[in-house]
Design an enzyme around this catalytic site. Structure first.
Site, PDB file in Angstrom:
ATOM      1  N   ASP A   1      -0.193   5.576   1.974  1.00 39.07           N
ATOM      2  CA  ASP A   1      -1.301   5.017   2.747  1.00 39.07           C
ATOM      3  C   ASP A   1      -1.179   5.446   4.206  1.00 39.07           C
ATOM      4  O   ASP A   1      -1.412   6.591   4.530  1.00 39.07           O
ATOM      5  CB  ASP A   1      -1.340   3.498   2.592  1.00 39.07           C
ATOM      6  CG  ASP A   1      -2.625   2.893   3.120  1.00 39.07           C
ATOM      7  OD1 ASP A   1      -3.667   3.560   3.029  1.00 39.07           O
ATOM      8  OD2 ASP A   1      -2.598   1.767   3.626  1.00 39.07           O
ATOM      9  N   ASP A  16       0.793  -1.228   0.000  1.00 35.54           N
ATOM     10  CA  ASP A  16       0.000   0.000   0.000  1.00 35.54           C
ATOM     11  C   ASP A  16       0.826   1.278   0.000  1.00 35.54           C
ATOM     12  O   ASP A  16       0.340   2.327  -0.400  1.00 35.54           O
ATOM     13  CB  ASP A  16      -0.933   0.019   1.216  1.00 35.54           C
ATOM     14  CG  ASP A  16      -1.984  -1.079   1.147  1.00 35.54           C
ATOM     15  OD1 ASP A  16      -2.350  -1.472   0.030  1.00 35.54           O
ATOM     16  OD2 ASP A  16      -2.430  -1.530   2.220  1.00 35.54           O
ATOM     17  N   ARG A  35      -7.209   9.632  11.999  1.00 35.19           N
ATOM     18  CA  ARG A  35      -6.639   8.338  12.409  1.00 35.19           C
ATOM     19  C   ARG A  35      -5.362   8.497  13.233  1.00 35.19           C
ATOM     20  O   ARG A  35      -4.291   8.118  12.812  1.00 35.19           O
ATOM     21  CB  ARG A  35      -6.364   7.453  11.194  1.00 35.19           C
ATOM     22  CG  ARG A  35      -7.597   7.049  10.429  1.00 35.19           C
ATOM     23  CD  ARG A  35      -7.280   5.979   9.389  1.00 35.19           C
ATOM     24  NE  ARG A  35      -8.491   5.537   8.700  1.00 35.19           N
ATOM     25  CZ  ARG A  35      -8.522   4.566   7.793  1.00 35.19           C
ATOM     26  NH1 ARG A  35      -7.392   3.947   7.464  1.00 35.19           N
ATOM     27  NH2 ARG A  35      -9.656   4.222   7.210  1.00 35.19           N
ATOM     28  N   ASP A  95       0.719   1.219  10.445  1.00 36.53           N
ATOM     29  CA  ASP A  95      -0.463   0.356  10.422  1.00 36.53           C
ATOM     30  C   ASP A  95      -0.114  -0.979  11.071  1.00 36.53           C
ATOM     31  O   ASP A  95       0.928  -1.571  10.760  1.00 36.53           O
ATOM     32  CB  ASP A  95      -0.934   0.103   8.989  1.00 36.53           C
ATOM     33  CG  ASP A  95      -1.689   1.293   8.396  1.00 36.53           C
ATOM     34  OD1 ASP A  95      -1.729   2.360   9.045  1.00 36.53           O
ATOM     35  OD2 ASP A  95      -2.229   1.158   7.283  1.00 36.53           O
TER      36      ASP A  95
END
Length: 470
Positions: free
Chosen positions: A292, A268, A348, A296
């Site tokens: 991205d 990603d 986020r 993560d």
């Protein structure tokens, strides 16, 4: 009469001598104790803290095999990750609180003795940064971790590997001296850099277990290409990197160990992608401008600490949890501490699913949509953070429940305790407020929010130089 007087005088003299000797002995003992205390403080102001940390890490990590990779099939992941979840999270929180308290006591002792203290109240930094000879004892860093990822030892038990070559010409047969050649080795390695360098990766950097990437003392950028993948492995420390402008790559053969290479589908473009891995510590990095996410963690990853990082200029900063339907992420435990969420961020910080998340003593100075979001009933414990809302009156709320009805999210355990809310910021709590409900989302003792500015003032990659406190 004369004889009686002489006896009385003799007795008095004897008493005075005894008193004088007693006073002298007491004074000498006091001086000796003081000197001993000063010597101990000079030698190691944090010795008791370090010993306790080492004992805790040794006891909790004895069962892990330091020479074996984590399982490489999803079928085997639940058993592996269960060992990474604390059996008694309340006990873990108490132990870490005691370590922080000992650190405070050591700093207080130094001040009372008149010694200079470089302590900031950040227990990670205070553990190693005051030492001007940090470069001679780099592996001490591995004993300074806190939070759910505190047992990540990286390459502490291995040799040093010096990266001398910034190129990445052959991703199947990487050249010795390159970062790719270092991270794929089976043995534990503590990876350092010979000089400043910009590394433009052709394909994602697939790491192996028990590795530390330590960029202290050099200005190292991973940029303008692929970035870091931590997949089905354990015990990784990433410290001191500038990671930015990461791009999607893939559809290529890439080596992941000395004995294996394989076909990689498209990645990603995350700065750091954590996939099915445990005991991971991401500390003092500067991350921005990626395709991205910046960090993560998905697919059953757990026992993670993200600390002292500086995040800027990015949309979706941090995703913790693969999907609402992937219930194996219910075991996930992540600590997010002492980070600066800075300029140009949108959302986020993090966005959570399922597991347990301790968000503590971070500085949120910028967001456009929201700071902390979630779905699928995560437990979020926000303590001692500073939230400064944007000027947009429609973006004042710190929190966001993603695509979920209020009738459902009202049962989720989200709390704000000791947070500083500025410029109209507000945190919408839900579920239980009692501390007992947040045992599995508690990993260290929060400092007062008034200390956030000091604690996070050097978040991001540090400009360490040998022979000076970092």
């Amino acid at each position: 009469m004369a004889s009686s007087s002489q006896k009385l005088i003799s007795v008095c003299v004897a008493v005075l001598v005894v008193l004088a000797l007693t006073a002298m002995i007491f004074r000498n003992s006091e001086i000796s104790l003081s000197r001993k205390l000063k010597t101990e403080v000079i030698q190691s102001s944090n010795s008791s803290t370090m010993a306790a940390i080492r004992k805790l890490k040794t006891e909790e990590f004895q069962s892990l095999n330091s020479s074996t990779m984590a399982a490489t099939r999803l079928d085997g992941e639940p058993q592996q990750q269960q060992h990474a979840v604390a059996d008694d999270p309340d006990m873990v929180a108490d132990e870490v609180a005691k370590l922080v308290q000992m650190s405070e006591q050591n700093r207080t002792a130094r001040r009372k003795l008149g010694f200079f203290s470089c302590g900031t109240g950040n227990p990670i930094d205070d553990c190693w940064r005051c030492d001007r000879n940090w470069h001679k004892n780099r592996k001490r860093l591995a004993d300074c971790g806190i939070g759910f990822g505190r047992n990540a030892i990286g390459g502490r038990d291995g040799r040093f590997y010096i990266v001398t070559d910034p190129t990445d010409e052959d991703v199947v047969n990487p050249k010795p001296g390159t970062l790719r050649h270092a991270v794929i080795q089976e043995e534990p390695l503590w990876i350092v850099f010979k000089r400043d360098m910009v590394i433009e990766l052709k394909q994602e950097l697939i790491m192996n277990s028990f590795k530390t990437i330590d960029a202290r003392g050099s200005n190292v950028h991973i940029a303008n290409g692929a970035c870091i993948t931590i997949q089905f492995i354990t015990n990784v420390i990433i410290h001191g990197l500038h990671i930015h402008d990461c791009k999607p790559t893939g559809n290529a053969m890439v080596r992941s160990s000395p004995s294996h290479f394989g076909w990689r589908t498209m990645a990603d473009g995350d700065a750091v992608s954590i996939f099915g891995s445990s005991h991971i510590w991401i500390d003092h990095n500067s991350l921005s401008h990626c395709a991205d996410g910046l960090v993560d963690a998905v697919m059953g990853s757990t026992a993670i600490t993200v600390s002292n990082n500086h995040f800027t200029h990015h949309n979706e900063v941090m995703l913790l949890g693969h999907s609402d339907s992937y219930t194996k992420d219910k075991l996930m435990q992540v600590t997010i501490a002492y980070n600066h969420f800075g300029e140009g961020l949108v959302q986020r910080m993090p966005r959570c699913r399922h597991g347990y998340f301790h968000v503590v003593n971070n500085d949120y100075t910028h967001w456009e949509m929201y700071a902390i979001g979630g779905s699928a009933e995560p437990t979020i414990n926000s303590q001692g953070n500073r939230y400064a809302a944007p000027m947009d009156r429609f973006a004042k709320e710190v929190t966001k429940r993603v695509e979920t009805d209020a009738s459902e999210w009202k049962k989720w355990n989200w709390r704000s305790e000791g947070d500083l809310l500025l410029n109209g910021a507000f945190f919408r709590p839900s579920g239980a407020g009692a501390s007992a409900s947040y045992g599995r989302a508690s990993s260290l003792a929060a400092k007062p929010s008034s200390m956030v500015d000091t604690i996070t003032s050097t978040a991001g990659a540090l400009g360490c130089r040998k022979g000076r406190p970092c």
